[in-house]
Design an enzyme around this catalytic site. Structure first.
Site, PDB file in Angstrom:
ATOM      1  N   PRO A  17       0.817  -1.223   0.000  1.00 26.31           N
ATOM      2  CA  PRO A  17       0.000   0.000   0.000  1.00 26.31           C
ATOM      3  C   PRO A  17       0.849   1.271   0.000  1.00 26.31           C
ATOM      4  O   PRO A  17       0.495   2.256  -0.652  1.00 26.31           O
ATOM      5  CB  PRO A  17      -0.825  -0.117   1.289  1.00 26.31           C
ATOM      6  CG  PRO A  17      -0.897  -1.581   1.553  1.00 26.31           C
ATOM      7  CD  PRO A  17       0.428  -2.123   1.122  1.00 26.31           C
ATOM      8  N   TYR A  18       1.970   1.244   0.706  1.00 26.71           N
ATOM      9  CA  TYR A  18       2.864   2.401   0.755  1.00 26.71           C
ATOM     10  C   TYR A  18       3.479   2.655  -0.623  1.00 26.71           C
ATOM     11  O   TYR A  18       3.500   3.799  -1.102  1.00 26.71           O
ATOM     12  CB  TYR A  18       3.961   2.147   1.793  1.00 26.71           C
ATOM     13  CG  TYR A  18       5.027   3.215   1.844  1.00 26.71           C
ATOM     14  CD1 TYR A  18       4.793   4.434   2.465  1.00 26.71           C
ATOM     15  CD2 TYR A  18       6.276   2.985   1.278  1.00 26.71           C
ATOM     16  CE1 TYR A  18       5.777   5.417   2.516  1.00 26.71           C
ATOM     17  CE2 TYR A  18       7.273   3.953   1.331  1.00 26.71           C
ATOM     18  CZ  TYR A  18       7.018   5.166   1.954  1.00 26.71           C
ATOM     19  OH  TYR A  18       7.995   6.122   1.984  1.00 26.71           O
TER      20      TYR A  18
END
Length: 217
Positions: free
Chosen positions: A130-131
């Protein structure tokens, strides 16, 4: 040149504000979330502005009024979940970019992640993906603007003391780099207009920061 540092209370942001305040040609405006964070920056002689990245774009644009450049040094941090990653590393970055347009600030320097390609998203483990995805889309949003941007892709960040020496290029082998050296890189980008329109990876190395930045292809 007045520089709005978004994420000023982070480790890189604090060091960057300190470096800016020591420079002859720049002055810092620190964007912070909490009033109790202000004293550090006021002691440096830096202006502060109280804005949360989860506020609307208009408030960020108001913070950017009078600035000549913006550095986005904010991040949700490793202890938060994908929800904060989305709200800070992606939406916060995009709102800051849009705020720069609204405030007529052309210069924008963005700290990204080491590798934000589509392949990097696919190869990242489930907790890190997600980052990387957030950074991928924030980078892409900035590239699509007409802002005078620079995107910095640091290697694995450490709290080691700065060495003042780095390796920087479009592609470098993955390695570590002290946060304080990244602050020096950001300062060098602000001082060197040849970095406009460029993005590069940076790790610890043997070349003085200013020389490495000036040598970017």
């Amino acid at each position: 040149m007045k520089v709005l540092v978004i994420g000023a209370n982070g480790q890189i942001g604090k060091e960057l504000v300190s470096l800016i305040q020591k420079s002859d040609s720049l002055t810092a405006k620190a964007m912070i979330r909490k009033q109790e964070q202000a004293s550090y920056f006021e002691d440096l002689g830096a202006e502060t502005v109280l804005v949360d990245l989860e506020d609307d774009t208009k408030k960020i644009a108001e913070a950017a009024e009078g600035a000549d450049a913006i550095v986005f040094a904010a991040g949700s941090g490793p202890k938060t979940g994908p929800d904060k990653t989305m709200l800070i590393d992606l939406d916060g970055a995009v709102k800051s970019i849009e705020a720069a347009k609204q405030a007529n600030v052309k210069r924008f320097v963005l700290i990204s992640s080491y590798d934000t390609t589509r392949e990097a998203i696919q190869e990242a483990d489930s907790s890190f993906a997600p980052y990387v995805a957030a950074k991928h889309y924030a980078d892409d949003w900035l590239r699509r603007t007409d802002l005078d941007y620079t995107i910095v892709h640091p290697g694995m960040l450490t709290n080691d003391d700065a060495t003042g020496k780095i390796e920087a290029a479009e592609k470098v082998d993955a390695n570590k780099v002290p946060r304080d050296d990244i602050a020096q890189v950001l300062l060098a980008c602000l001082e060197d207009n040849s970095t406009i329109g460029k993005e590069f990876q940076v790790i610890a190395g043997d070349t003085p920061v200013k020389k490495a930045i000036a040598s970017l292809k």
